[in-house]
Design an enzyme around this catalytic site. Structure first.
Site, PDB file in Angstrom:
ATOM      1  N   GLY A  46      10.018  65.154  90.959  1.00  0.00           N
ATOM      2  CA  GLY A  46       9.722  64.871  89.973  1.00  0.00           C
ATOM      3  C   GLY A  46      10.242  65.270  88.819  1.00  0.00           C
ATOM      4  O   GLY A  46      11.758  66.241  88.967  1.00  0.00           O
ATOM      5  N   GLN A  51      10.525  69.539  80.070  1.00  0.00           N
ATOM      6  CA  GLN A  51      12.016  69.581  80.918  1.00  0.00           C
ATOM      7  C   GLN A  51      12.849  69.049  80.703  1.00  0.00           C
ATOM      8  O   GLN A  51      14.221  69.453  80.680  1.00  0.00           O
ATOM      9  CB  GLN A  51      11.816  69.346  82.907  1.00  0.00           C
ATOM     10  CG  GLN A  51      10.903  70.563  83.227  1.00  0.00           C
ATOM     11  CD  GLN A  51      11.092  69.579  84.613  1.00  0.00           C
ATOM     12  OE1 GLN A  51      10.634  68.741  85.142  1.00  0.00           O
ATOM     13  NE2 GLN A  51      11.612  70.513  85.661  1.00  0.00           N
ATOM     14  N   CYS A  92      12.087  74.097  91.710  1.00  0.00           N
ATOM     15  CA  CYS A  92      11.850  73.878  90.251  1.00  0.00           C
ATOM     16  C   CYS A  92      13.236  73.108  89.731  1.00  0.00           C
ATOM     17  O   CYS A  92      13.790  74.081  90.058  1.00  0.00           O
ATOM     18  CB  CYS A  92      10.667  74.164  89.478  1.00  0.00           C
ATOM     19  SG  CYS A  92      10.678  73.656  87.452  1.00  0.00           S
ATOM     20  N   LEU A  93      13.136  71.749  89.093  1.00  0.00           N
ATOM     21  CA  LEU A  93      14.575  71.832  88.523  1.00  0.00           C
ATOM     22  C   LEU A  93      15.100  72.732  87.499  1.00  0.00           C
ATOM     23  O   LEU A  93      16.563  72.898  86.994  1.00  0.00           O
ATOM     24  CB  LEU A  93      15.248  70.358  87.998  1.00  0.00           C
ATOM     25  CG  LEU A  93      14.736  69.425  89.220  1.00  0.00           C
ATOM     26  CD1 LEU A  93      14.591  68.089  88.764  1.00  0.00           C
ATOM     27  CD2 LEU A  93      15.663  69.737  90.379  1.00  0.00           C
ATOM     28  N   HIS A 134       2.493  69.398  90.207  1.00  0.00           N
ATOM     29  CA  HIS A 134       3.526  70.510  89.741  1.00  0.00           C
ATOM     30  C   HIS A 134       4.322  70.001  87.641  1.00  0.00           C
ATOM     31  O   HIS A 134       4.611  70.726  86.969  1.00  0.00           O
ATOM     32  CB  HIS A 134       4.524  70.919  90.332  1.00  0.00           C
ATOM     33  CG  HIS A 134       5.711  70.939  89.994  1.00  0.00           C
ATOM     34  ND1 HIS A 134       6.297  72.576  90.200  1.00  0.00           N
ATOM     35  CD2 HIS A 134       7.254  71.400  89.542  1.00  0.00           C
ATOM     36  CE1 HIS A 134       7.525  72.814  90.488  1.00  0.00           C
ATOM     37  NE2 HIS A 134       8.004  71.981  89.522  1.00  0.00           N
ATOM     38  N   GLU A 135       4.303  68.769  88.339  1.00  0.00           N
ATOM     39  CA  GLU A 135       4.904  68.028  86.777  1.00  0.00           C
ATOM     40  C   GLU A 135       3.624  68.300  85.447  1.00  0.00           C
ATOM     41  O   GLU A 135       4.089  68.073  84.325  1.00  0.00           O
ATOM     42  CB  GLU A 135       4.668  66.489  86.731  1.00  0.00           C
ATOM     43  CG  GLU A 135       5.950  66.315  88.482  1.00  0.00           C
ATOM     44  CD  GLU A 135       7.015  66.979  87.746  1.00  0.00           C
ATOM     45  OE1 GLU A 135       7.729  67.761  89.348  1.00  0.00           O
ATOM     46  OE2 GLU A 135       7.589  67.394  87.233  1.00  0.00           O
ATOM     47  N   HIS A 138       3.923  70.620  83.573  1.00  0.00           N
ATOM     48  CA  HIS A 138       5.127  71.158  82.988  1.00  0.00           C
ATOM     49  C   HIS A 138       4.405  70.682  81.658  1.00  0.00           C
ATOM     50  O   HIS A 138       5.039  71.450  81.028  1.00  0.00           O
ATOM     51  CB  HIS A 138       6.332  70.576  83.181  1.00  0.00           C
ATOM     52  CG  HIS A 138       7.419  70.828  84.506  1.00  0.00           C
ATOM     53  ND1 HIS A 138       7.969  72.837  83.946  1.00  0.00           N
ATOM     54  CD2 HIS A 138       7.779  70.956  85.798  1.00  0.00           C
ATOM     55  CE1 HIS A 138       8.516  72.710  85.068  1.00  0.00           C
ATOM     56  NE2 HIS A 138       8.699  72.188  85.960  1.00  0.00           N
TER      57      HIS A 138
HETATM   58  O1  K2U Z   1       9.160  69.104  88.073  1.00  0.00           O
HETATM   59  C1  K2U Z   1      10.362  69.528  88.843  1.00  0.00           C
HETATM   60  O2  K2U Z   1      11.321  71.387  88.496  1.00  0.00           O
HETATM   61  C2  K2U Z   1      10.411  68.884  90.085  1.00  0.00           C
HETATM   62  C3  K2U Z   1      10.514  69.371  90.684  1.00  0.00           C
HETATM   63  C4  K2U Z   1       8.835  69.034  91.551  1.00  0.00           C
HETATM   64  C5  K2U Z   1       8.170  69.072  93.244  1.00  0.00           C
HETATM   65  C6  K2U Z   1       8.121  70.793  93.060  1.00  0.00           C
HETATM   66  C7  K2U Z   1       7.850  71.204  93.878  1.00  0.00           C
HETATM   67  C8  K2U Z   1       7.022  70.708  95.022  1.00  0.00           C
HETATM   68  C9  K2U Z   1       7.148  68.836  94.740  1.00  0.00           C
HETATM   69  C10 K2U Z   1       8.028  68.752  94.176  1.00  0.00           C
HETATM   70  C11 K2U Z   1      11.352  69.127  92.076  1.00  0.00           C
HETATM   71  O3  K2U Z   1      11.319  67.801  93.159  1.00  0.00           O
HETATM   72  S1  K2U Z   1      12.022  70.573  93.336  1.00  0.00           S
HETATM   73  C12 K2U Z   1      12.688  70.312  94.000  1.00  0.00           C
HETATM   74  C13 K2U Z   1      12.321  69.219  95.382  1.00  0.00           C
HETATM   75  C14 K2U Z   1      12.665  68.285  96.348  1.00  0.00           C
HETATM   76  C15 K2U Z   1      12.218  67.817  96.779  1.00  0.00           C
HETATM   77  C16 K2U Z   1      10.672  68.471  97.497  1.00  0.00           C
HETATM   78  C17 K2U Z   1      10.587  70.047  96.792  1.00  0.00           C
HETATM   79  C18 K2U Z   1      11.293  70.569  95.980  1.00  0.00           C
HETATM   80 ZN    ZN Z   2       9.652  72.174  87.522  1.00  0.00          ZN
END
Ligand code: K2U
Ligand code: ZN
Length: 172
Positions: A46, A51, A92-93, A134-135, A138
């Site tokens: 996501g 971000q 989180c990225l 989560h998104e 943000h």
């Molecule tokens: O918003 C972001 O930083 C993207 C996150 C979204 C996310 C966080 C936690 C749980 C689900 C989605 C990134 O994708 S974090 C990396 C990641 C990759 C695979 C599964 C979970 C988290």
């Molecule tokens: Zn995030």
């Protein structure tokens, strides 16, 4: 298409509240495409416009098995959310190498505009429900570390600021 820079916590711009997208036009379509490419390149499932320092209500996500089914949500709204809460490990990225448990609604119903400007609605559970919450956090300036204890959050902030300073020294 250019990969976009992802803001890193505790950058204050991550706490800005995004404004609704006024028109689903070529600029938004190009931004969505760039965000999708950036999300895949960063191994994310996501990415919210906040971000990448664009403060409009737009997010992309792909929780498919094949990581080949991106969704674009414009002006997303939470229509319904289960009373049932689940707690799962999140990352989180914008907060590299930090993972911790966060409470989320087990099931949600989300309404948004697609890239065609038309409204659509979907029910989500499991990883898809966690990701969209989560998104959407943000987009209102909330980063998942805000669900953690102040002590944990301060430790994360200190560590990431130290990393950023070291990176700056190396590049100087
Ligand atoms: O918003 C972001 O930083 C993207 C996150 C979204 C996310 C966080 C936690 C749980 C689900 C989605 C990134 O994708 S974090 C990396 C990641 C990759 C695979 C599964 C979970 C988290
Ligand atoms: Zn995030």
């Amino acid at each position: 298409m250019p990969l976009l820079d992802i803001l890193r916590y505790p950058d204050p711009r991550l706490h800005r509240v995004a404004k609704p997208v006024a028109a689903v036009d070529g600029r938004i379509r190009q931004l969505a495409a760039d965000m999708i490419e950036t999300m895949y390149a960063a191994d994310g499932i996501g990415l919210a416009a906040t971000q990448v320092d664009v403060h409009e209500r737009l997010l992309v996500m792909d929780t498919s098995e094949g990581r080949d089914t991106p969704r674009v949500l414009i002006n997303p709204e939470l229509v319904a959310a289960s009373d049932e809460i689940v707690s799962g490990q999140e990352g989180c990225l914008s907060v590299p190498a930090v993972y911790d448990d966060v409470p989320r609604h087990a099931r949600v119903t989300v309404r948004a505009l697609g890239l065609d400007g038309q409204p659509f609605q979907f029910d989500a559970q499991g990883l898809e429900a966690v990701c969209v919450q989560h998104e959407m956090d943000h987009l209102v300036g909330k980063v998942f570390v805000e669900y953690l204890s102040p002590l944990k959050r301060e430790r994360i902030k200190t560590r990431l600021l130290k990393q950023a300073r070291e990176l700056l020294k190396k590049s100087a």
